[in-house]
Structure formats: structure tokens, C-alpha cells
Design an enzyme around this catalytic site. Structure first.
Site, PDB file in Angstrom:
ATOM      1  N   ASP A  53       1.241 -15.818   0.070  1.00 40.43           N
ATOM      2  CA  ASP A  53       1.584 -14.692   1.061  1.00 40.43           C
ATOM      3  C   ASP A  53       2.287 -15.575   2.314  1.00 40.43           C
ATOM      4  O   ASP A  53       2.263 -16.834   2.618  1.00 40.43           O
ATOM      5  CB  ASP A  53       0.190 -14.086   1.363  1.00 40.43           C
ATOM      6  N   LYS A  74       4.524 -10.558   2.999  1.00 47.34           N
ATOM      7  CA  LYS A  74       4.651  -9.068   3.576  1.00 47.34           C
ATOM      8  C   LYS A  74       4.433  -9.252   4.860  1.00 47.34           C
ATOM      9  O   LYS A  74       3.181  -9.468   5.302  1.00 47.34           O
ATOM     10  CB  LYS A  74       3.934  -8.188   2.788  1.00 47.34           C
ATOM     11  N   MET A 189      -4.173  -6.549  12.059  1.00 47.24           N
ATOM     12  CA  MET A 189      -2.835  -6.084  12.022  1.00 47.24           C
ATOM     13  C   MET A 189      -2.591  -4.979  13.214  1.00 47.24           C
ATOM     14  O   MET A 189      -2.070  -4.022  12.855  1.00 47.24           O
ATOM     15  CB  MET A 189      -2.523  -5.600  10.745  1.00 47.24           C
TER      16      MET A 189
END
Length: 286
Positions: A53, A74, A189
Site C-alpha cells: 500500500d 489507494k 483519514m
């Protein structure tokens, strides 16, 4: 780096062997390579292919010099691989007889889509092993000197994500209930929607002067920590020009950074306040 680290004998004998056709879903921790588990290092040493990632440090990948590296990061607002494509790529690699390590930042089962990927693999007959990792919401805050639990502050902690599958603020979350019930709130996030999140919490009655912190690039050389309040958080983030990845923490445990900023202490700084919770007695006294 790959030549300098050797695993000791396993506590239960030999370390697990990553067999051809298997996929190990592994948490790489919040950033600092030293926070890898021994099972993660063992996996890195054996893998034919590492699918990693965006938040996996390059130094971690250096422990797998023999492996093919496939980037599957991502990041919000940037071109990213689709989740379906990532999951099916893992299936294809395993079916081709590869020893596959799926390396994800933090812990794969904490807002990491590890459950989705593992389910896809098992549904298609691919054997898996899950290797937990240190989640940024715990380890990242610890590196900032913020304990997510403290007996004088909280007996619970609430972890939420700052966006849902569509990238918007999660509509399924009851922000009023969270504001009323979360003694300490940790938001993953959340930078993209921090204005909406802060507004929702304030409107639900959370005090504007409640301590808050933003930890960016936690546990890495680029780590930045902003201490603020819920009411000032949005403006202070903008003024400091902070960018994700970041963890947001809201609650009185943030005050403990005044005494527990261990990285500052290592750099020769004095504690700002030895009793930031105003207990009025030594820490060892209940």
C-alpha cells in the site's frame, strides 16, 4: 538492511513457512520499520511477490530484496487502483503458484479493507494467513506521546473513519451519539472532511475548548504533531499547512503529551507540565 536482520529461533520452533499459492495479509504498522512484527519480517524474507500500500515505508520493502514489488496504493484524491482489481490480482498471483505477501499500512483489519480481501481470497479457494500490525490510531498517537487510554481520563476509546466507500463523510455514523458517548475519539483519514466532522461534533454539544491533536505521518521522520482544541482545529490545521496521512485525536488524553512527549525529551526538551491533568498527586498514587 536486508542483510543485517536475522530472526531468532521461534518461540514455538520453526517460523511459519509461506507456501506457494498462499497469500499472507500483513500489517506493516504505522510507518517506523522497527514497529514490524517478527511474523511480518519472516513473511518479507520468503515472499515471491509483495503487493503493498501507499503508506508502507520503502525501508520495509528492502527486507524483501528477492521479491517482485507491486504497488497497490489507494490515496484520497489521487489515481488509485480499484479495490476489486487489487483483490483479484491477489487471487491471480496465488493461482500462479506465487508466495504472496499483501502488505498494508497499520493493521489490515482496522479500516484497511483486509476483511474484504481475505474474503475474496477464501471464496476463490486461496489459503490465507492474517498477520496483525500496530494500528496508527494507537501506535501513531503513542509516538506523539498521547495515550489513547488513561485511568483519569477514559475507560473507553472510539475509533471512526473520516470517510466512507464513496469518499464522503460517513453518513452511517451517528455523530450526536459519538459526541455524547466517546470519552476519547480517534479519527482515521479525517483530514479531507475535518471541517464537517468538527462542526458535527460541536453542534452535538462537544465543548469547543476540548483538547485535540493532529498527528501527521505518524512514527516516520516526517512526523508532525499539532496540539489544538476542537473549536480551533480546522483553522490551526490550515495555518500549519498540514496534509494527510493523519490521525485526529479528541479528548483530554491529548493533554498528556505535555509530559509524555518522549521524542522531545530525547532531543533535550524539558517536560512542559508534569501534571497536565491537574491530579495534584504523584502519578503512582491511585
Amino acid at each position: 538492511m536486508s542483510e543485517s536482520l536475522s530472526l531468532p529461533a521461534g518461540p514455538m520452533g520453526a517460523w511459519p513457512e509461506l507456501q506457494p499459492g498462499w497469500v499472507w495479509l500483513c500489517g506493516a504498522g504505522p510507518g517506523d520499520p522497527g514497529l514490524l512484527t517478527l511474523h511480518a519480517v519472516n513473511a518479507l524474507r520468503q515472499a515471491d511477490t509483495v503487493v503493498y500500500d501507499a503508506l508502507v515505508e520503502e525501508a520495509i520493502l528492502d527486507w524483501a530484496p528477492q521479491a517482485e514489488r507491486i504497488y497497490a496504493g489507494k490515496r484520497g484524491g489521487k489515481p488509485s487502483a480499484k479495490q476489486r482489481d487489487i483483490s483479484l490480482r491477489l487471487v491471480d498471483l496465488a493461482k500462479a503458484g506465487k508466495r504472496v505477501l499483501r502488505l498494508k499500512g497499520g493493521d489490515p483489519f482496522v479500516f484497511g479493507r483486509g476483511g474484504e480481501e481475505a474474503q475474496t481470497l477464501i471464496q476463490r479457494g486461496v489459503p490465507v494467513r492474517i498477520i496483525p500490525g500496530i494500528s496508527a490510531g494507537i501506535g501513531g498517537l503513542a509516538y506523539a506521546g498521547i495515550p489513547v487510554t488513561h485511568r483519569d481520563v477514559n475507560q473507553s476509546v472510539t475509533f471512526v473513519t473520516g470517510h466512507d466507500q464513496s469518499g464522503a463523510t460517513p453518513q452511517s455514523l451517528n455523530w450526536k451519539a459519538i459526541a455524547e458517548g466517546a470519552q476519547v475519539l480517534v479519527i482515521y483519514m479525517g483530514m479531507k472532511h475535518v471541517d464537517q466532522i468538527a462542526t458535527a461534533l460541536l453542534e452535538a454539544g462537544r465543548p469547543a475548548d476540548e483538547p485535540a491533536a493532529v498527528v501527521c505521518a505518524a512514527t516516520t521522520r516526517d512526523q508532525k504533531v499539532l496540539e489544538t482544541t476542537l473549536g480551533r482545529m480546522v483553522a490551526d490545521i490550515a495555518a500549519a499547512e498540514l496534509e494527510p496521512p493523519a490521525i485526529l485525536c479528541i479528548g483530554r488524553s491529548v493533554l498528556m503529551r505535555q509530559v509524555l512527549d518522549w521524542q522531545g525529551l530525547m532531543a533535550g526538551e524539558a517536560p512542559r507540565n508534569l501534571d497536565p491533568l491537574n491530579r495534584g498527586r504523584p502519578a503512582e498514587v491511585s
